[in-house]
Design a protein around this motif. Structure first.
Motif, PDB file in Angstrom:
ATOM      1  N   GLY A 283       0.817  -1.214   0.000  1.00  5.25           N
ATOM      2  CA  GLY A 283       0.000   0.000   0.000  1.00  5.25           C
ATOM      3  C   GLY A 283       0.846   1.258   0.000  1.00  5.25           C
ATOM      4  O   GLY A 283       0.511   2.251  -0.656  1.00  5.25           O
ATOM      5  N   GLY A 284       1.965   1.222   0.716  1.00  5.23           N
ATOM      6  CA  GLY A 284       2.866   2.379   0.719  1.00  5.23           C
ATOM      7  C   GLY A 284       3.470   2.629  -0.651  1.00  5.23           C
ATOM      8  O   GLY A 284       3.544   3.776  -1.115  1.00  5.23           O
ATOM      9  N   ALA A 285       3.901   1.545  -1.336  1.00  8.09           N
ATOM     10  CA  ALA A 285       4.462   1.708  -2.686  1.00  8.09           C
ATOM     11  C   ALA A 285       3.410   2.229  -3.655  1.00  8.09           C
ATOM     12  O   ALA A 285       3.685   3.112  -4.486  1.00  8.09           O
ATOM     13  CB  ALA A 285       5.026   0.368  -3.164  1.00  8.09           C
ATOM     14  N   LEU A 286       2.189   1.684  -3.578  1.00  8.23           N
ATOM     15  CA  LEU A 286       1.112   2.150  -4.461  1.00  8.23           C
ATOM     16  C   LEU A 286       0.751   3.607  -4.170  1.00  8.23           C
ATOM     17  O   LEU A 286       0.531   4.409  -5.106  1.00  8.23           O
ATOM     18  CB  LEU A 286      -0.109   1.250  -4.283  1.00  8.23           C
ATOM     19  CG  LEU A 286      -1.326   1.572  -5.157  1.00  8.23           C
ATOM     20  CD1 LEU A 286      -0.960   1.439  -6.638  1.00  8.23           C
ATOM     21  CD2 LEU A 286      -2.498   0.666  -4.811  1.00  8.23           C
ATOM     22  N   ALA A 287       0.705   3.954  -2.872  1.00  5.57           N
ATOM     23  CA  ALA A 287       0.387   5.342  -2.526  1.00  5.57           C
ATOM     24  C   ALA A 287       1.467   6.295  -3.042  1.00  5.57           C
ATOM     25  O   ALA A 287       1.166   7.410  -3.496  1.00  5.57           O
ATOM     26  CB  ALA A 287       0.241   5.467  -1.008  1.00  5.57           C
ATOM     27  N   TYR A 288       2.721   5.847  -3.002  1.00  4.55           N
ATOM     28  CA  TYR A 288       3.816   6.688  -3.496  1.00  4.55           C
ATOM     29  C   TYR A 288       3.688   6.922  -5.000  1.00  4.55           C
ATOM     30  O   TYR A 288       3.866   8.041  -5.491  1.00  4.55           O
ATOM     31  CB  TYR A 288       5.145   6.033  -3.167  1.00  4.55           C
ATOM     32  CG  TYR A 288       6.352   6.835  -3.604  1.00  4.55           C
ATOM     33  CD1 TYR A 288       6.661   8.051  -2.988  1.00  4.55           C
ATOM     34  CD2 TYR A 288       7.179   6.387  -4.622  1.00  4.55           C
ATOM     35  CE1 TYR A 288       7.759   8.797  -3.390  1.00  4.55           C
ATOM     36  CE2 TYR A 288       8.287   7.118  -5.029  1.00  4.55           C
ATOM     37  CZ  TYR A 288       8.572   8.324  -4.412  1.00  4.55           C
ATOM     38  OH  TYR A 288       9.657   9.054  -4.817  1.00  4.55           O
ATOM     39  N   ARG A 289       3.338   5.873  -5.738  1.00  2.00           N
ATOM     40  CA  ARG A 289       3.165   6.021  -7.194  1.00  2.00           C
ATOM     41  C   ARG A 289       1.979   6.928  -7.509  1.00  2.00           C
ATOM     42  O   ARG A 289       2.037   7.750  -8.430  1.00  2.00           O
ATOM     43  CB  ARG A 289       2.977   4.656  -7.842  1.00  2.00           C
ATOM     44  CG  ARG A 289       4.226   3.777  -7.788  1.00  2.00           C
ATOM     45  CD  ARG A 289       3.988   2.460  -8.515  1.00  2.00           C
ATOM     46  NE  ARG A 289       3.743   2.692  -9.922  1.00  2.00           N
ATOM     47  CZ  ARG A 289       4.702   2.788 -10.851  1.00  2.00           C
ATOM     48  NH1 ARG A 289       5.979   2.682 -10.489  1.00  2.00           N
ATOM     49  NH2 ARG A 289       4.400   3.005 -12.113  1.00  2.00           N
ATOM     50  N   ILE A 290       0.893   6.771  -6.751  1.00  2.00           N
ATOM     51  CA  ILE A 290      -0.270   7.624  -6.983  1.00  2.00           C
ATOM     52  C   ILE A 290       0.056   9.078  -6.672  1.00  2.00           C
ATOM     53  O   ILE A 290      -0.327  10.003  -7.415  1.00  2.00           O
ATOM     54  CB  ILE A 290      -1.462   7.129  -6.138  1.00  2.00           C
ATOM     55  CG1 ILE A 290      -1.924   5.762  -6.646  1.00  2.00           C
ATOM     56  CG2 ILE A 290      -2.610   8.127  -6.183  1.00  2.00           C
ATOM     57  CD1 ILE A 290      -3.008   5.130  -5.798  1.00  2.00           C
ATOM     58  N   ALA A 291       0.811   9.288  -5.551  1.00  2.00           N
ATOM     59  CA  ALA A 291       1.188  10.655  -5.198  1.00  2.00           C
ATOM     60  C   ALA A 291       2.089  11.266  -6.270  1.00  2.00           C
ATOM     61  O   ALA A 291       1.942  12.445  -6.634  1.00  2.00           O
ATOM     62  CB  ALA A 291       1.888  10.655  -3.847  1.00  2.00           C
ATOM     63  N   LEU A 292       3.027  10.463  -6.800  1.00  2.25           N
ATOM     64  CA  LEU A 292       3.878  10.956  -7.887  1.00  2.25           C
ATOM     65  C   LEU A 292       3.050  11.314  -9.110  1.00  2.25           C
ATOM     66  O   LEU A 292       3.298  12.331  -9.786  1.00  2.25           O
ATOM     67  CB  LEU A 292       4.921   9.892  -8.251  1.00  2.25           C
ATOM     68  CG  LEU A 292       6.150   9.776  -7.349  1.00  2.25           C
ATOM     69  CD1 LEU A 292       7.035   8.629  -7.830  1.00  2.25           C
ATOM     70  CD2 LEU A 292       6.950  11.076  -7.344  1.00  2.25           C
ATOM     71  N   SER A 293       2.061  10.467  -9.402  1.00  5.26           N
ATOM     72  CA  SER A 293       1.225  10.717 -10.580  1.00  5.26           C
ATOM     73  C   SER A 293       0.456  12.030 -10.452  1.00  5.26           C
ATOM     74  O   SER A 293       0.421  12.842 -11.383  1.00  5.26           O
ATOM     75  CB  SER A 293       0.264   9.549 -10.781  1.00  5.26           C
ATOM     76  OG  SER A 293      -0.635   9.809 -11.835  1.00  5.26           O
ATOM     77  N   TYR A 294      -0.146  12.259  -9.292  1.00 11.58           N
ATOM     78  CA  TYR A 294      -0.910  13.501  -9.104  1.00 11.58           C
ATOM     79  C   TYR A 294       0.015  14.716  -9.073  1.00 11.58           C
ATOM     80  O   TYR A 294      -0.339  15.794  -9.587  1.00 11.58           O
ATOM     81  CB  TYR A 294      -1.739  13.420  -7.814  1.00 11.58           C
ATOM     82  CG  TYR A 294      -3.035  12.673  -8.000  1.00 11.58           C
ATOM     83  CD1 TYR A 294      -4.138  13.301  -8.570  1.00 11.58           C
ATOM     84  CD2 TYR A 294      -3.160  11.349  -7.618  1.00 11.58           C
ATOM     85  CE1 TYR A 294      -5.331  12.621  -8.751  1.00 11.58           C
ATOM     86  CE2 TYR A 294      -4.345  10.659  -7.801  1.00 11.58           C
ATOM     87  CZ  TYR A 294      -5.434  11.304  -8.374  1.00 11.58           C
ATOM     88  OH  TYR A 294      -6.607  10.628  -8.566  1.00 11.58           O
ATOM     89  N   ALA A 295       1.204  14.552  -8.459  1.00 11.58           N
ATOM     90  CA  ALA A 295       2.149  15.668  -8.448  1.00 11.58           C
ATOM     91  C   ALA A 295       2.607  15.997  -9.872  1.00 11.58           C
ATOM     92  O   ALA A 295       2.764  17.178 -10.230  1.00 11.58           O
ATOM     93  CB  ALA A 295       3.346  15.321  -7.571  1.00 11.58           C
ATOM     94  N   GLU A 296       2.805  14.968 -10.696  1.00  9.82           N
ATOM     95  CA  GLU A 296       3.220  15.196 -12.088  1.00  9.82           C
ATOM     96  C   GLU A 296       2.113  15.894 -12.881  1.00  9.82           C
ATOM     97  O   GLU A 296       2.391  16.752 -13.737  1.00  9.82           O
ATOM     98  CB  GLU A 296       3.585  13.860 -12.738  1.00  9.82           C
ATOM     99  CG  GLU A 296       4.182  14.017 -14.120  1.00  9.82           C
ATOM    100  CD  GLU A 296       4.757  12.726 -14.633  1.00  9.82           C
ATOM    101  OE1 GLU A 296       4.350  12.312 -15.737  1.00  9.82           O
ATOM    102  OE2 GLU A 296       5.603  12.134 -13.943  1.00  9.82           O
ATOM    103  N   LYS A 297       0.873  15.520 -12.604  1.00 10.23           N
ATOM    104  CA  LYS A 297      -0.239  16.204 -13.283  1.00 10.23           C
ATOM    105  C   LYS A 297      -0.266  17.689 -12.924  1.00 10.23           C
ATOM    106  O   LYS A 297      -0.516  18.552 -13.786  1.00 10.23           O
ATOM    107  CB  LYS A 297      -1.563  15.553 -12.890  1.00 10.23           C
ATOM    108  CG  LYS A 297      -1.787  14.187 -13.517  1.00 10.23           C
ATOM    109  CD  LYS A 297      -3.123  13.608 -13.092  1.00 10.23           C
ATOM    110  CE  LYS A 297      -3.332  12.224 -13.708  1.00 10.23           C
ATOM    111  NZ  LYS A 297      -4.630  11.629 -13.283  1.00 10.23           N
ATOM    112  N   GLY A 298       0.000  17.987 -11.626  1.00  7.97           N
ATOM    113  CA  GLY A 298       0.041  19.392 -11.231  1.00  7.97           C
ATOM    114  C   GLY A 298       1.176  20.137 -11.919  1.00  7.97           C
ATOM    115  O   GLY A 298       1.011  21.288 -12.359  1.00  7.97           O
TER     116      GLY A 298
END
Length: 454
Positions: free
Chosen positions: A28-43
């Motif tokens: 879950g931590g690895a998945l959350a990190y990838r999701i956070a990176l994805s949203y940060a990249e969109k911003g």
């Protein structure tokens, strides 16, 4: 409480319940990190798109030339944060530097037919970079030209934000995981408590206590286990009772004819005057007495192995009584038998078996020590319980023989009368009382056989 492989059942349950939780937490931590990176990249993409459009609007074609209206204040805003620095490049034709950061990499390929900004990843000075590029057409119809505007932003801040976001998310999850682990451990411990109580009941029972086990508040699985154990205990108890009946019948059937045989032989010895016949009768009498003694020892050993009836017993008083009972025989053999030790020593034990153990020790000393020896029956209190010992100043035994004295049917001497079971019975009685029997040599000569009793 161990399984057949030696691994704790509690440990196995904890492993299979907490290990998946740990794996899910890490996943879950690895998945959350990838999701956070994805949203940060969109911003970042949205910010770069707006920046490259705004920069492109500052480039105005004038005839066949360009007017770049890019105030110094705007340039300072783009370059003010060294860690989150925004790089930009204006080139015309694309790739020919006009303004900005000359080292900003060009895209490897430009998408065909795209209108507006396009985004790509690259590296600048060893750092990951996200770049938005936009081509602007200008010039006359007969001499068209293209201007490329690029704005890039480092991904260092994006990744830092993602890590902080994941840390903020996982910290409460970790606390919840620790709490859940404690609850799981408590639940397992509570669930296994009936097995722990069952183990304690079995360990604290007397060696010969075959009564059923009671488990009133326990899961059905433990009830099934208790019922199975109670069934086994019932079978063992029935077997013990059958063995006891057999021993009692054997004692009656063997002792009576042997006693009659000994009496008839003694009568014949008194009535005969034939020396040869008298010699044969002596051998028959000796064999009959040895057989009677062997039967008695075998029955005593079998009974010592089957049951112990514990009761409050004064070991010191019991030892003095035994010494008094054996004093006439010791005097007849020309030996000095006495008691030394405490006046009173209460304990829980079987008086009949303890008396039998003392009798065997004294009988063994009387048989194998020469006339004029001193035999002492001693009872002392110890930090762990009681010590019962018989000491003599006879010839003793060698170190090799000391290792075999408690073996059944082993004899250290070929003198007539013994059968090699006396000390084996003594050790069995000690074990049935939760103690142990030891034998040590006494300097300069002699032997000490002791029972350590709780």
């Amino acid at each position: 409480m161990n399984t057949a492989s030696g691994q704790s059942l509690r440990r196995q349950l904890l492993l299979w319940l907490l290990l998946p939780q740990l794996v899910l937490w890490a996943g879950g931590g690895a998945l959350a990190y990838r999701i956070a990176l994805s949203y940060a990249e969109k911003g970042i993409d949205q910010s770069l798109t707006q920046s490259v459009r705004a920069l492109a609007r500052q480039v105005k074609p004038i005839g066949s030339g360009l007017l770049i209206d890019f105030p110094r204040a705007a340039q300072d805003v783009l370059e003010q944060d060294p860690k989150d620095r925004v790089s930009y490049t204006v080139s015309s034709p694309p790739g020919k530097f006009l303004l900005g950061n000359q080292s900003l990499p060009q895209p490897a390929s430009v998408p065909v037919g795209i209108e507006g900004p396009f985004l790509y990843r690259t590296e600048l000075e060893g750092k990951a970079l996200r770049v938005a590029a936009m081509d602007v057409n200008y010039g006359e119809d007969n001499a068209p030209q293209t201007l490329r505007v690029q704005v890039g932003k480092s991904l260092v801040v994006q990744r830092r934000i993602a890590r902080e976001l994941v840390a903020d998310m996982l910290a409460p999850l970790l606390a919840a995981g620790v709490l859940l682990s404690l609850l799981v451990y408590g639940g397992i411990r509570r669930g296994l408590a009936p097995l722990t109580r069952l183990t304690a009941q079995l360990e604290n029972r007397s060696v010969n206590a075959l009564s059923p086990i009671g488990m009133t508040q326990a899961p059905s699985e433990v009830h099934a286990l208790v019922q199975a154990i109670n069934g086994l205990l019932g079978e063992v108890e029935r077997s013990v009772h059958q063995e006891k009946r057999f021993l009692d019948d054997a004692a009656h059937q063997l002792r009576t004819p042997l006693a009659g045989l000994i009496s008839q032989v003694e009568l014949a010895q008194h009535e005969t005057s034939d020396p040869a016949l008298a010699e044969r009768l002596v051998k028959v009498h000796t064999g009959a007495q040895r057989s009677a003694h062997l039967v008695h020892q075998l029955l005593t050993l079998a009974r010592a192995e089957t049951h112990v009836r514990r009761a409050p017993t004064d070991l010191a008083a019991l030892a003095r009584d035994v010494a008094r009972d054996w004093t006439p025989r010791a005097l007849a053999a020309g030996m000095d038998l006495g008691y030394e030790g405490v006046d009173h020593l209460p304990m829980e034990g079987d008086p009949l078996q303890l008396r039998e153990a003392m009798a065997n020790l004294i009988d063994n000393a009387l048989r194998y020590t020469p006339t004029g020896s001193t035999i002492t029956l001693r009872v002392d209190a110890t930090p762990s319980g009681a010590s019962l010992a018989v000491e003599d100043n006879g010839p003793g035994l060698s170190q090799d023989d000391l290792a075999h004295v408690f073996q059944r049917f082993w004899r250290g001497s070929q003198l007539p009368g013994g059968c090699g079971l006396g000390l084996a019975i003594v050790r069995e009685i000690a074990h049935r009382h939760g103690g142990e029997a030891t034998v040590t040599a006494i300097a300069p000569h002699g032997l000490r056989v002791a029972l350590r009793l709780p």
